[in-house]
Design an enzyme around this catalytic site. Structure first.
Site, PDB file in Angstrom:
ATOM      1  CG  ASP A  15      -2.003  -1.070   1.134  1.00 45.85           C
ATOM      2  OD1 ASP A  15      -2.438  -1.399   0.018  1.00 45.85           O
ATOM      3  OD2 ASP A  15      -2.384  -1.594   2.190  1.00 45.85           O
ATOM      4  NE  ARG A  94      -2.243   1.756  12.813  1.00 48.32           N
ATOM      5  CZ  ARG A  94      -1.375   0.760  12.890  1.00 48.32           C
ATOM      6  NH1 ARG A  94      -0.330   0.865  13.709  1.00 48.32           N
ATOM      7  NH2 ARG A  94      -1.518  -0.328  12.166  1.00 48.32           N
ATOM      8  CG  ASP A 123      -5.091   1.477  11.553  1.00 46.30           C
ATOM      9  OD1 ASP A 123      -5.497   1.547  12.726  1.00 46.30           O
ATOM     10  OD2 ASP A 123      -4.369   0.563  11.139  1.00 46.30           O
ATOM     11  CB  SER A 172      -3.363  -8.506   7.271  1.00 44.60           C
ATOM     12  OG  SER A 172      -3.055  -7.160   7.576  1.00 44.60           O
TER      13      SER A 172
END
Length: 396
Positions: A15, A94, A123, A172
């Site tokens: 990504d 985060r 996120d 993931s």
């Protein structure tokens, strides 16, 4: 179109790799700076990020935020913060990551901030809750351009980008100091039984048992088995120790902020151990009224932390309450590791709201109060209920 430099939350995965040329081609930025923030990931992830950034010709910054992250994790312990039954991990990381990236962007004079999150997850919201408080533009190429993984793989192949055909493994995985999450692939099927190899931090629970003493000062863990330790080292030590007994596995269907329900598998040995010990110590030193109210505080604290809004004014208020009550939460708790559980089996504190003499069956009085004095209380107890039931029965 925009110009100038954009700071990209950079992992070196598919990504964020495809985001680099897209931010130039589709958004018009002159340069991209990649920022990787250390919150306790494996060393291999940093090596991969550096290698990918170098191949892309991107200026790359690595920021060590492990101390800041550990401090927030210990704030979560003070708050007994869990979301739908599991210790928060990714959610806590985060805002720490986002704040560190913002600091780099400000120092480097960047015009914008960017991430590679999709439009389905949490996120994106957690990053932007921090970034949109600044004057920077915010870009989310994967979300805004509606990219799919298949499109990204083809795009990377066409431009010979440094990714392994988008193959980042069957699962993931997100790892930090506090937790390890595993999702995707067959794990998205609720009836799929995960194989043993999804776990890396925890051994399968066995018949082996062990104990550990955790010492707290004002609600903050400070020592293991009498040895004072800094937060990062303490968490790492307990991850290894509790994980060897199979402590800290969670398999759940989690409700995300956007309304999606997702299958998640987590490992969090240290977090499980510290939360169990902390709650046991609170049981010794807090009054019933404080414990009841703290449960509501914990729920609200965890919800805001899950949303990534740790700077919310409500959090300031909740932390103010915790500062007051946690001043008494000092002492030591013994935890037993058995059958994949972390079970409190002993606790001691100078602030205990407890009297063994008063609670004993072998003493006749409690601070001058005779046992017989409770008779009047017993007669009144349940009186309103009896009255209501009698009235209802009489009107049938």
């Amino acid at each position: 179109m925009p110009s100038g430099t954009v700071a990209l939350a950079f992992s070196g995965g598919l990504d964020t790799t495809v985001c680099v040329p897209l931010l130039k081609e589709e958004y018009g930025y002159d340069d991209v700076i990649g920022v990787t923030v250390d919150v306790g990931q494996p060393d291999a992830e940093f090596a991969a990020a550096r290698e990918t950034a170098a191949a892309l010709g991107v200026e790359h910054h690595v920021v060590d935020a492990t101390a800041e992250f550990a401090a927030l994790c210990f704030d979560a312990v003070r708050a007994n913060a869990t979301y739908q039954g599991y210790p928060l991990g990714t959610a806590l990381a985060r805002p720490v990551i986002a704040d560190a990236i913002l600091s780099v962007a400000e120092a480097e004079g960047c015009a914008a901030l960017a991430h590679g999150c999709t439009g389905k997850g949490n996120d994106q919201l957690r990053f932007e809750a921090v970034w949109r408080a600044s004057d920077h533009e915010v870009c989310a190429p994967v979300r805004e351009l509606g990219l799919t993984r298949e499109w990204e793989i083809e795009y990377a192949a066409e431009r010979d980008l440094p990714v392994e055909a988008g193959n980042e493994g069957e699962w993931s995985i997100d790892t930090n100091l506090w937790s390890r999450s595993v999702e995707g692939g067959h794990l998205e099927e609720p009836d799929y039984q995960p194989p043993a190899d999804i776990y890396a931090w925890t051994d399968a629970p066995s018949g082996e048992t062990g104990t550990v003493d955790i010492t707290f000062e004002a609600g903050v863990p400070v020592a293991v088995d009498g040895t004072a330790m800094e937060p990062v080292a303490l968490i790492e030590a307990l991850n290894d120790r509790a994980g060897s007994y199979g402590v800290g596995r969670t398999d759940m269907l989690e409700d995300r902020m956007l309304g999606l329900k997702v299958r998640e598998n987590y490992e969090h040995p240290a977090a499980t151990t510290l939360l169990a010990a902390h709650k046991a110590l609170e049981g010794l030193v807090l009054t019933k009224a404080e414990r009841d109210f703290t449960a509501a505080v914990s729920q609200q604290w965890a919800q805001k932390a899950y949303e990534g809004v740790v700077e919310h004014p409500l959090m300031d208020a909740l932390n103010g309450y915790l500062d007051e009550t946690q001043s008494a939460v000092s002492g030591t708790v013994t935890i037993a590791f058995e059958g994949g559980r972390a079970r409190p089996i002993a606790r001691e504190s100078d602030h205990a709201v407890y009297s063994a003499d008063a609670a004993s069956f072998n003493t006749e009085t409690v601070a001058g109060i005779e046992q017989a004095d409770a008779t009047g209380v017993a007669k009144y107890h349940g009186f309103q209920s009896r009255l209501a039931n009698a009235a209802f029965d009489g009107n049938k």
